[in-house]
Design a protein around this motif. Sequence first.
Motif, PDB file in Angstrom:
ATOM      1  N   ALA A  23       0.810  -1.230   0.000  1.00 37.40           N
ATOM      2  CA  ALA A  23       0.000   0.000   0.000  1.00 37.40           C
ATOM      3  C   ALA A  23       0.837   1.271   0.000  1.00 37.40           C
ATOM      4  O   ALA A  23       0.275   2.363   0.111  1.00 37.40           O
ATOM      5  CB  ALA A  23      -0.920  -0.009   1.215  1.00 37.40           C
ATOM      6  N   PHE A  24       2.146   1.133  -0.148  1.00 35.92           N
ATOM      7  CA  PHE A  24       3.060   2.287  -0.120  1.00 35.92           C
ATOM      8  C   PHE A  24       2.828   3.133   1.141  1.00 35.92           C
ATOM      9  O   PHE A  24       2.774   4.352   1.092  1.00 35.92           O
ATOM     10  CB  PHE A  24       2.905   3.145  -1.383  1.00 35.92           C
ATOM     11  CG  PHE A  24       3.062   2.364  -2.658  1.00 35.92           C
ATOM     12  CD1 PHE A  24       4.215   1.636  -2.904  1.00 35.92           C
ATOM     13  CD2 PHE A  24       2.059   2.347  -3.603  1.00 35.92           C
ATOM     14  CE1 PHE A  24       4.360   0.902  -4.077  1.00 35.92           C
ATOM     15  CE2 PHE A  24       2.194   1.616  -4.780  1.00 35.92           C
ATOM     16  CZ  PHE A  24       3.348   0.889  -5.015  1.00 35.92           C
ATOM     17  N   MET A  25       2.634   2.466   2.265  1.00 36.91           N
ATOM     18  CA  MET A  25       2.305   3.124   3.521  1.00 36.91           C
ATOM     19  C   MET A  25       3.318   2.699   4.581  1.00 36.91           C
ATOM     20  O   MET A  25       3.720   1.541   4.608  1.00 36.91           O
ATOM     21  CB  MET A  25       0.911   2.633   3.950  1.00 36.91           C
ATOM     22  CG  MET A  25       0.024   3.679   4.526  1.00 36.91           C
ATOM     23  SD  MET A  25      -1.589   2.909   4.814  1.00 36.91           S
ATOM     24  CE  MET A  25      -2.637   3.954   3.845  1.00 36.91           C
ATOM     25  N   GLU A  26       3.719   3.619   5.433  1.00 38.41           N
ATOM     26  CA  GLU A  26       4.648   3.258   6.504  1.00 38.41           C
ATOM     27  C   GLU A  26       3.882   2.779   7.739  1.00 38.41           C
ATOM     28  O   GLU A  26       2.758   3.219   7.969  1.00 38.41           O
ATOM     29  CB  GLU A  26       5.473   4.481   6.913  1.00 38.41           C
ATOM     30  CG  GLU A  26       6.612   4.789   5.971  1.00 38.41           C
ATOM     31  CD  GLU A  26       7.422   5.958   6.500  1.00 38.41           C
ATOM     32  OE1 GLU A  26       8.143   5.773   7.497  1.00 38.41           O
ATOM     33  OE2 GLU A  26       7.305   7.054   5.923  1.00 38.41           O
ATOM     34  N   ALA A  27       4.506   1.901   8.502  1.00 37.75           N
ATOM     35  CA  ALA A  27       3.907   1.480   9.772  1.00 37.75           C
ATOM     36  C   ALA A  27       4.971   1.548  10.860  1.00 37.75           C
ATOM     37  O   ALA A  27       6.141   1.269  10.608  1.00 37.75           O
ATOM     38  CB  ALA A  27       3.381   0.056   9.665  1.00 37.75           C
ATOM     39  N   MET A  28       4.544   1.963  12.036  1.00 36.64           N
ATOM     40  CA  MET A  28       5.478   2.098  13.160  1.00 36.64           C
ATOM     41  C   MET A  28       4.719   1.841  14.459  1.00 36.64           C
ATOM     42  O   MET A  28       3.487   1.736  14.439  1.00 36.64           O
ATOM     43  CB  MET A  28       6.077   3.506  13.162  1.00 36.64           C
ATOM     44  CG  MET A  28       5.035   4.588  13.305  1.00 36.64           C
ATOM     45  SD  MET A  28       5.510   6.148  12.532  1.00 36.64           S
ATOM     46  CE  MET A  28       5.069   5.857  10.819  1.00 36.64           C
ATOM     47  N   LEU A  65      -9.656   3.148   7.995  1.00 37.06           N
ATOM     48  CA  LEU A  65      -8.337   2.813   7.444  1.00 37.06           C
ATOM     49  C   LEU A  65      -8.473   1.741   6.358  1.00 37.06           C
ATOM     50  O   LEU A  65      -7.835   1.829   5.305  1.00 37.06           O
ATOM     51  CB  LEU A  65      -7.381   2.325   8.549  1.00 37.06           C
ATOM     52  CG  LEU A  65      -6.025   1.798   8.054  1.00 37.06           C
ATOM     53  CD1 LEU A  65      -5.259   2.847   7.250  1.00 37.06           C
ATOM     54  CD2 LEU A  65      -5.162   1.319   9.222  1.00 37.06           C
ATOM     55  N   LEU A  66      -9.320   0.759   6.609  1.00 37.15           N
ATOM     56  CA  LEU A  66      -9.495  -0.301   5.608  1.00 37.15           C
ATOM     57  C   LEU A  66     -10.068   0.280   4.305  1.00 37.15           C
ATOM     58  O   LEU A  66      -9.653  -0.095   3.206  1.00 37.15           O
ATOM     59  CB  LEU A  66     -10.407  -1.410   6.155  1.00 37.15           C
ATOM     60  CG  LEU A  66     -10.644  -2.595   5.228  1.00 37.15           C
ATOM     61  CD1 LEU A  66      -9.338  -3.266   4.804  1.00 37.15           C
ATOM     62  CD2 LEU A  66     -11.555  -3.629   5.882  1.00 37.15           C
ATOM     63  N   LEU A  67     -10.982   1.219   4.449  1.00 38.92           N
ATOM     64  CA  LEU A  67     -11.556   1.869   3.267  1.00 38.92           C
ATOM     65  C   LEU A  67     -10.472   2.649   2.521  1.00 38.92           C
ATOM     66  O   LEU A  67     -10.380   2.585   1.289  1.00 38.92           O
ATOM     67  CB  LEU A  67     -12.695   2.806   3.702  1.00 38.92           C
ATOM     68  CG  LEU A  67     -13.461   3.492   2.581  1.00 38.92           C
ATOM     69  CD1 LEU A  67     -14.168   2.483   1.673  1.00 38.92           C
ATOM     70  CD2 LEU A  67     -14.506   4.457   3.160  1.00 38.92           C
ATOM     71  N   LYS A  68      -9.637   3.353   3.285  1.00 32.42           N
ATOM     72  CA  LYS A  68      -8.549   4.130   2.684  1.00 32.42           C
ATOM     73  C   LYS A  68      -7.593   3.201   1.917  1.00 32.42           C
ATOM     74  O   LYS A  68      -7.195   3.476   0.785  1.00 32.42           O
ATOM     75  CB  LYS A  68      -7.784   4.852   3.805  1.00 32.42           C
ATOM     76  CG  LYS A  68      -6.946   6.019   3.351  1.00 32.42           C
ATOM     77  CD  LYS A  68      -6.103   6.586   4.482  1.00 32.42           C
ATOM     78  CE  LYS A  68      -6.891   7.282   5.566  1.00 32.42           C
ATOM     79  NZ  LYS A  68      -6.023   7.840   6.642  1.00 32.42           N
ATOM     80  N   MET A 137       0.792   2.002  14.144  1.00 31.90           N
ATOM     81  CA  MET A 137       0.010   3.006  13.410  1.00 31.90           C
ATOM     82  C   MET A 137       0.696   3.292  12.081  1.00 31.90           C
ATOM     83  O   MET A 137       1.881   3.019  11.902  1.00 31.90           O
ATOM     84  CB  MET A 137      -0.110   4.291  14.233  1.00 31.90           C
ATOM     85  CG  MET A 137       1.207   4.981  14.466  1.00 31.90           C
ATOM     86  SD  MET A 137       0.972   6.551  15.325  1.00 31.90           S
ATOM     87  CE  MET A 137       2.601   7.259  15.130  1.00 31.90           C
ATOM     88  N   THR A 138      -0.077   3.841  11.167  1.00 35.57           N
ATOM     89  CA  THR A 138       0.492   4.249   9.884  1.00 35.57           C
ATOM     90  C   THR A 138       1.078   5.648  10.038  1.00 35.57           C
ATOM     91  O   THR A 138       0.912   6.294  11.074  1.00 35.57           O
ATOM     92  CB  THR A 138      -0.599   4.292   8.793  1.00 35.57           C
ATOM     93  OG1 THR A 138      -1.494   5.374   9.110  1.00 35.57           O
ATOM     94  CG2 THR A 138      -1.382   3.004   8.723  1.00 35.57           C
ATOM     95  N   SER A 139       1.737   6.122   8.992  1.00 33.55           N
ATOM     96  CA  SER A 139       2.317   7.475   9.044  1.00 33.55           C
ATOM     97  C   SER A 139       1.225   8.535   9.183  1.00 33.55           C
ATOM     98  O   SER A 139       1.490   9.656   9.590  1.00 33.55           O
ATOM     99  CB  SER A 139       3.175   7.724   7.813  1.00 33.55           C
ATOM    100  OG  SER A 139       2.506   7.265   6.672  1.00 33.55           O
TER     101      SER A 139
END
Lengths: 157, 129
Positions: A23-28, A65-68, A137-139
């Motif tokens: 998803a080209f998304m960061e998670a931390m 978030l799932l929708l996003k 969480m995501t960025s």
Amino acid sequence: MIEHKPLYQAMISAVSQTLENMAFMEAMEHFNPKYEIPTDEVVCNSILINDPIQGEIKLAMSKSLLLKLTCNLFSLGEDEIDPSQMDDILNELLNTIVGLFMTNLLSDNQEYKIGLPETEIAGLPEIDASTIVWKLMTSEEDAIQIFATGASLVELK
Amino acid sequence: MNKILIVDDSTTARMVIKRCLKIIGLTDATVIEVAHGQEALDIIKEQQVDLLVTDLNMPVMSGETLISRIKANPKLNEMPVIVVTCAGNPAKEAQLLGLGVNQVVNKPVSAELMLTALEGICPELLITM
């Protein structure tokens, strides 16, 4: 005896790599360890780990978030999204995260068996002493929670 | 025009693979998507496929059964096969390569991983981009 890398880091790395590639998304790690996804907003699924250890992993996030994620991945607008696409993404995310988690956790030549992801209707699981929880969480600060249960899995902590 | 068959029961997984192929430049290839091994086998028997990209764990017919059927058929066994799986590790990879699989890519798949896999087995697909 199972050779393994630290359990906690194995999961964080698996979630982070999966979200980045898919998803080209960061998670931390979540900045607030006490944060809980509101019960009426949560979507959750689960998968069994069958071998060489036994346990269950659950993935939870907010519907928003799932929708996003679904809009991003399928390049669609919110009004074009089918609920089955959201289910499919949640299941593929969990499948990929757990596969990578097991690869991170076990030594190179150990095979493992996992089940198929299933949607959890009951929402967030009950947390007891034998549950490990990852709060991420995501960025964009959307929360993701992972729950691991099962004696042989939790022993690896 | 090159024809690529993607086999995975998850529409998300198929979409991610398709997106990776697009990113590495395979925009002109015809991509066919199916949800399990039996559907893939039916297509492969009817039409020429230049590359098979398959998952392992699927309903109806698994990826391993599909690969065994393809590799046992002299008319099909030259077709390049990439396995994209979340159940990959060196032991599993060695087993799949023994079955005749050309490359194993672990999920989460990325454009870089797909490019490396394709360069190794069918660079002609990349030349035509």
